[in-house]
Design an enzyme around this catalytic site. Sequence first.
Site, PDB file in Angstrom:
ATOM      1  N   LYS A  13      -8.303   5.093   8.507  1.00 19.01           N
ATOM      2  CA  LYS A  13      -8.692   6.050   9.541  1.00 19.01           C
ATOM      3  C   LYS A  13      -8.238   7.463   9.168  1.00 19.01           C
ATOM      4  CE  LYS A  13      -6.625   4.300  13.141  1.00 19.01           C
ATOM      5  NZ  LYS A  13      -5.932   3.108  12.591  1.00 19.01           N
ATOM      6  N   ARG A  86      -5.617   3.484  23.477  1.00 15.37           N
ATOM      7  CA  ARG A  86      -5.173   2.196  22.960  1.00 15.37           C
ATOM      8  C   ARG A  86      -5.383   1.070  23.960  1.00 15.37           C
ATOM      9  NH1 ARG A  86      -1.966   2.721  18.226  1.00 15.37           N
ATOM     10  NH2 ARG A  86      -0.852   4.686  18.208  1.00 15.37           N
ATOM     11  N   ARG A 170       2.036  -5.584  12.711  1.00 14.39           N
ATOM     12  CA  ARG A 170       1.310  -4.434  13.263  1.00 14.39           C
ATOM     13  C   ARG A 170      -0.158  -4.786  13.520  1.00 14.39           C
ATOM     14  NH1 ARG A 170       1.583   0.405   9.734  1.00 14.39           N
ATOM     15  NH2 ARG A 170       2.172  -0.997   8.054  1.00 14.39           N
TER      16      ARG A 170
END
Length: 214
Positions: A13, A86, A170
Amino acid sequence: MNIILLGPPGAGKGTQARRLVEERGMTQLSTGDMLREARSSGTEMGKRVAAVMDRGELVTDEIVIGLIAEKLDSGGGGFIFDGFPRTLAQADALGALLDNMGQRLDAVIEMRVDDEALVARIAARSTCAGCGEVYNDISRPIPADGRCVKCGATEFTRRADDNADSLRQRLMEYYKKTSPLIGYYHAKGQLSVVDGLGEIDAVSAEIKAVLDKA
Ligand SMILES: [Zn+2]
């Protein structure tokens, strides 16, 4: 033009956002950067951010939305939202904010990757200590003369947290919290998917195709 880049850590990203900034004059809105900037700005909002952070608490969605509103107000060649939203609540809040400001979200681009391939790719990644240029043992090795193509530096670092276990953790976080967003934007007809594991140029071309249609 306002867009969201979605994708797990390591999907590229940051690299793609940097290209959009360079090539389209867009502004990258990273939550972390905005908070740091607000903190040192001394504005009313900045003082609130500093107080919350000094107490060791998480900054609320309302504060982040307030910071985004200030940025949107300042104009620019469109925004790339990075690390926000998020959660579904944040996605709703961002949608409402853009509506209020007479702006729209033009595209949500998911950089889709295969988990195990991503783990292998990240383990192979290193960064130029001089300029931050990213290399990869597999897809983009450091030149044979050991010098960065951008700045000529000869030191490269590997991120300590790039080891496989912490990455898997993660990834899990990302899928737990963020996968609902993929369904959310798909249902709104705003989601486009690109292959995040392609060559950097190929991914850029896919993103360009999405933006040209938006
Ligand atoms: Zn460099």
